[in-house]
Design a protein around this motif. Structure first.
Motif, PDB file in Angstrom:
ATOM      1  N   LYS A  49       0.805  -1.219   0.000  1.00 57.52           N
ATOM      2  CA  LYS A  49       0.000   0.000   0.000  1.00 57.52           C
ATOM      3  C   LYS A  49       0.839   1.271   0.000  1.00 57.52           C
ATOM      4  N   ASN A  50       2.160   1.135  -0.107  1.00 55.95           N
ATOM      5  CA  ASN A  50       3.017   2.294   0.084  1.00 55.95           C
ATOM      6  C   ASN A  50       4.080   2.362  -1.008  1.00 55.95           C
ATOM      7  N   ALA A  51       4.299   3.528  -1.565  1.00 58.24           N
ATOM      8  CA  ALA A  51       5.255   3.673  -2.665  1.00 58.24           C
ATOM      9  C   ALA A  51       6.679   3.382  -2.231  1.00 58.24           C
ATOM     10  N   VAL A  52       7.078   3.876  -1.054  1.00 60.84           N
ATOM     11  CA  VAL A  52       8.450   3.621  -0.619  1.00 60.84           C
ATOM     12  C   VAL A  52       8.614   2.156  -0.223  1.00 60.84           C
ATOM     13  N   GLY A  53       7.564   1.535   0.282  1.00 60.43           N
ATOM     14  CA  GLY A  53       7.611   0.101   0.564  1.00 60.43           C
ATOM     15  C   GLY A  53       7.789  -0.701  -0.719  1.00 60.43           C
ATOM     16  N   LEU A  54       7.124  -0.262  -1.785  1.00 58.16           N
ATOM     17  CA  LEU A  54       7.305  -0.911  -3.088  1.00 58.16           C
ATOM     18  C   LEU A  54       8.746  -0.730  -3.564  1.00 58.16           C
ATOM     19  N   LEU A  55       9.321   0.444  -3.323  1.00 52.93           N
ATOM     20  CA  LEU A  55      10.708   0.679  -3.701  1.00 52.93           C
ATOM     21  C   LEU A  55      11.639  -0.257  -2.932  1.00 52.93           C
ATOM     22  N   LEU A  59      10.997   2.230  -9.162  1.00 50.82           N
ATOM     23  CA  LEU A  59      12.275   2.616  -9.749  1.00 50.82           C
ATOM     24  C   LEU A  59      12.065   3.443 -11.012  1.00 50.82           C
ATOM     25  N   GLY A  60      11.184   2.989 -11.859  1.00 49.03           N
ATOM     26  CA  GLY A  60      10.936   3.688 -13.112  1.00 49.03           C
ATOM     27  C   GLY A  60      10.276   5.036 -12.911  1.00 49.03           C
ATOM     28  N   ALA A  61       9.340   5.113 -11.981  1.00 47.31           N
ATOM     29  CA  ALA A  61       8.645   6.378 -11.724  1.00 47.31           C
ATOM     30  C   ALA A  61       9.616   7.430 -11.191  1.00 47.31           C
ATOM     31  N   LEU A  62      10.480   7.021 -10.260  1.00 46.32           N
ATOM     32  CA  LEU A  62      11.446   7.955  -9.687  1.00 46.32           C
ATOM     33  C   LEU A  62      12.456   8.401 -10.735  1.00 46.32           C
ATOM     34  N   LEU A  63      12.968   7.450 -11.511  1.00 43.91           N
ATOM     35  CA  LEU A  63      13.942   7.782 -12.550  1.00 43.91           C
ATOM     36  C   LEU A  63      13.331   8.719 -13.585  1.00 43.91           C
ATOM     37  N   SER A  64      12.101   8.467 -13.972  1.00 47.59           N
ATOM     38  CA  SER A  64      11.444   9.319 -14.959  1.00 47.59           C
ATOM     39  C   SER A  64      11.240  10.726 -14.425  1.00 47.59           C
ATOM     40  N   ASN A  93      10.515  12.751  -2.689  1.00 46.66           N
ATOM     41  CA  ASN A  93      10.415  11.360  -2.256  1.00 46.66           C
ATOM     42  C   ASN A  93       9.596  10.588  -3.279  1.00 46.66           C
ATOM     43  N   VAL A  94       9.787   9.275  -3.340  1.00 44.59           N
ATOM     44  CA  VAL A  94       8.950   8.462  -4.209  1.00 44.59           C
ATOM     45  C   VAL A  94       7.524   8.488  -3.668  1.00 44.59           C
ATOM     46  N   ASN A  95       6.552   8.597  -4.564  1.00 45.50           N
ATOM     47  CA  ASN A  95       5.140   8.613  -4.167  1.00 45.50           C
ATOM     48  C   ASN A  95       4.305   8.233  -5.376  1.00 45.50           C
ATOM     49  N   PHE A  96       3.074   7.819  -5.121  1.00 43.86           N
ATOM     50  CA  PHE A  96       2.230   7.340  -6.216  1.00 43.86           C
ATOM     51  C   PHE A  96       1.881   8.438  -7.222  1.00 43.86           C
ATOM     52  N   GLY A  97       2.061   9.699  -6.841  1.00 44.98           N
ATOM     53  CA  GLY A  97       1.831  10.781  -7.772  1.00 44.98           C
ATOM     54  C   GLY A  97       2.819  10.798  -8.925  1.00 44.98           C
ATOM     55  N   LEU A  98       3.939  10.071  -8.794  1.00 44.91           N
ATOM     56  CA  LEU A  98       4.929   9.983  -9.866  1.00 44.91           C
ATOM     57  C   LEU A  98       4.624   8.860 -10.839  1.00 44.91           C
ATOM     58  N   PHE A  99       3.674   7.972 -10.485  1.00 40.87           N
ATOM     59  CA  PHE A  99       3.354   6.800 -11.293  1.00 40.87           C
ATOM     60  C   PHE A  99       2.287   7.141 -12.330  1.00 40.87           C
ATOM     61  N   PRO A 100       2.285   6.457 -13.472  1.00 39.29           N
ATOM     62  CA  PRO A 100       1.133   6.580 -14.377  1.00 39.29           C
ATOM     63  C   PRO A 100      -0.134   6.134 -13.651  1.00 39.29           C
ATOM     64  N   PRO A 101      -1.258   6.820 -13.836  1.00 40.62           N
ATOM     65  CA  PRO A 101      -2.482   6.468 -13.105  1.00 40.62           C
ATOM     66  C   PRO A 101      -2.920   5.026 -13.399  1.00 40.62           C
ATOM     67  N   VAL A 102      -3.517   4.397 -12.398  1.00 39.89           N
ATOM     68  CA  VAL A 102      -4.117   3.084 -12.615  1.00 39.89           C
ATOM     69  C   VAL A 102      -5.460   3.281 -13.300  1.00 39.89           C
ATOM     70  N   ALA A 160      -3.520  -1.449  -6.126  1.00 38.92           N
ATOM     71  CA  ALA A 160      -3.445  -1.600  -7.582  1.00 38.92           C
ATOM     72  C   ALA A 160      -2.099  -1.100  -8.111  1.00 38.92           C
ATOM     73  N   TYR A 161      -1.624   0.017  -7.564  1.00 39.79           N
ATOM     74  CA  TYR A 161      -0.316   0.538  -7.980  1.00 39.79           C
ATOM     75  C   TYR A 161       0.790  -0.475  -7.676  1.00 39.79           C
ATOM     76  N   THR A 162       0.768  -1.027  -6.468  1.00 45.71           N
ATOM     77  CA  THR A 162       1.859  -1.929  -6.089  1.00 45.71           C
ATOM     78  C   THR A 162       1.768  -3.265  -6.825  1.00 45.71           C
ATOM     79  N   ALA A 163       0.569  -3.775  -7.019  1.00 45.92           N
ATOM     80  CA  ALA A 163       0.420  -5.037  -7.755  1.00 45.92           C
ATOM     81  C   ALA A 163       0.897  -4.880  -9.195  1.00 45.92           C
ATOM     82  N   ARG A 164       0.521  -3.780  -9.822  1.00 45.06           N
ATOM     83  CA  ARG A 164       0.963  -3.519 -11.189  1.00 45.06           C
ATOM     84  C   ARG A 164       2.481  -3.367 -11.249  1.00 45.06           C
ATOM     85  N   GLY A 165       3.038  -2.638 -10.272  1.00 45.29           N
ATOM     86  CA  GLY A 165       4.479  -2.432 -10.246  1.00 45.29           C
ATOM     87  C   GLY A 165       5.249  -3.730 -10.096  1.00 45.29           C
TER      88      GLY A 165
END
Length: 456
Positions: free
Chosen positions: A64-70, A398-403, A418-427, A439-444
């Motif tokens: 449920k967390n972007a940094v946890g996914l990182l 990784l990709g969201a932060l790099l982009s 910081n890494v956050n879901f706002g940097l990811f393409p929307p689900v 959904a963000y973490t499962a897709r990632g």
């Protein structure tokens, strides 16, 4: 040793980049000025990957967390720093916090064992004119090298202030006033698995009168004076000094680091309120070492002078006799306008033999810094091997932060992130709001699994 890659800086990013390269048999020279007669305004010693601010890598929840996914993604890439963090882990609820000394020692031991890695204690003052180079000198780059970077980029680096929180000796805290708890008992299962008891924070309560007086003391306290070259430097919102937060309004702290909700005070329990009642405000402390002898004041970065810190912080209930292992401090951080200056592989557009990694690129946070160092190492490994680099999907952390660093962010308003879901393409829009984080973490995770075979 004749090296194939020169890494400048042995912090989080430089250490991770060195690991990714040297474990693949690539000859690396890692230059670190600490231990060679030089020091930064914030570091305490010469250990590689020394943590200078918090001891927390933040949430370890990878569902449920972007940094946890990182965290998850870095573990999948055999990150040295994530392995060292597990060895040095201390109870912190659902967060990943470490013993600083154990962590740094684990990183240095692993790097020193690599036969193709040479660790050299030296200061580098000028960017190399040739040869593959990774610059990972962080936000406290030495002045001479910063000048060289400025000359190579053709523009002044941006800068911001970063403040360090105090650390208190556990046995000096009055537990007749303070108590142990995690807000809403969040992370209790993770804490228990780490040997904690589910109550991982020390909580110091305040009444309204105590809070009002404390806030005023923060505003009135004697602050560190700015040097001439610091006067126009802004603060980074993610590491705001507590007294600056206090100046933004009477309730700013109560809705920030001193938020009392979810923290029932057992000392005020009564038949009417058997679990206690919420204080008006709470100061939290988080364990800072494995022994549990050191605790840092959460969210209490400060630019108060040292004597003022002791005086004011001892007015906090439970800290009346607090003894401080380290007082707070303030230093200026510098970073590049990366969307303008770097290409998609973190290379300097004006000198593509040089890559930048870590906080100097404008990422914020230990894990983010290490992850960008890891990516810089992987990119360079692919280049040495003559392989085409395949970037991580933007749907991954990784990709969201790099982009964000290398082109997605607005150059004119670029700030450390910081890494956050706002940097990811929307689900998909059909996903209900309460399920979007999962959904963000499962897709990632799914997209990361498809990318991993492309690693050099």
């Amino acid at each position: 040793m004749d090296h194939q890659v020169h890494i400048i800086g042995g912090g989080m990013a430089g250490s991770e980049a060195a690991w990714q390269l040297a474990k693949r048999g690539i000859r690396v020279r890692l230059s670190e000025m600490r231990g060679g007669g030089d020091m930064t305004p914030a570091h305490q010693g010469a250990g590689l990957a020394e943590l200078v601010c918090s001891n927390s890598f933040r949430s370890d929840d990878d569902e449920k967390n972007a940094v946890g996914l990182l965290h998850y993604e870095m573990r999948c890439c055999d990150s040295l720093l994530m392995t060292a963090a597990e060895k040095a882990r201390v109870p912190a609820g659902s967060a990943l916090a470490v013993d600083r000394e154990v962590f740094s020692a684990a990183v240095e031991e692993a790097l020193a064992a690599l036969p193709t890695l040479e660790i050299v204690r030296e200061r580098v003052d000028v960017l190399p004119e040739a040869g593959l180079t990774i610059v990972a000198t962080g936000p406290l780059t030495a002045p001479a090298l910063a000048t060289s970077i400025g000359g190579a980029t053709g523009a002044d680096s941006l800068a911001f202030f970063d403040a360090i929180a105090p650390i208190v000796y556990r046995d000096s805290i009055n537990m007749d006033v303070a108590w142990m708890a995690s807000r809403w008992d969040k992370g209790a299962e993770a804490s228990l698995a780490m040997g904690g008891d589910g109550r991982d924070y020390i909580n110091c309560p305040m009444t309204k009168d105590e809070y009002v007086a404390f806030r005023q003391a923060l505003l009135d306290g004697d602050k560190t004076e700015f040097r001439e070259w610091e006067e126009n430097t802004p603060y980074f919102e993610g590491c705001m000094p507590v007294e600056v937060m206090a100046s933004r309004g009477e309730d700013t702290l109560r809705f920030g680091p001193m938020k009392p909700v979810g923290l029932d005070n057992p000392h005020t329990a009564s038949p009417e309120f058997p679990q206690g009642r919420w204080p008006y405000a709470v100061v939290q402390l988080r364990q800072d070492n494995k022994l549990g002898t050191l605790w840092n004041m959460v969210g209490f970065q400060t630019k108060l002078k040292h004597a003022e810190q002791v005086r004011i912080f001892r007015t906090i209930p439970g800290l009346e006799n607090a003894e401080f292992a380290r007082l707070g401090g303030l230093h200026r951080n510098t970073f590049l306008n990366s969307p303008t200056l770097l290409d998609r592989q973190l290379r300097l557009k004006s000198a593509d033999h040089i890559r930048f990694a870590g906080q100097i690129t404008g990422c914020e946070g230990y894990v983010e810094s290490a992850s960008v160092g890891m990516l810089a190492g992987l990119m360079t490994a692919a280049q040495v091997a003559g392989r085409e680099w395949t970037p991580p999907p933007r749907t991954t952390a990784l990709g969201a932060l790099l982009s964000h660093i290398t082109g997605d962010a607005e150059a004119e308003s670029y700030q450390p992130m910081n890494v956050n879901f706002g940097l990811f393409p929307p689900v998909d829009a059909s996903v209900k709001k309460k399920s979007r984080k999962e959904a963000y973490t499962a897709r990632g995770k799914a997209d990361l699994a498809e990318w991993l075979p492309a690693l050099p």
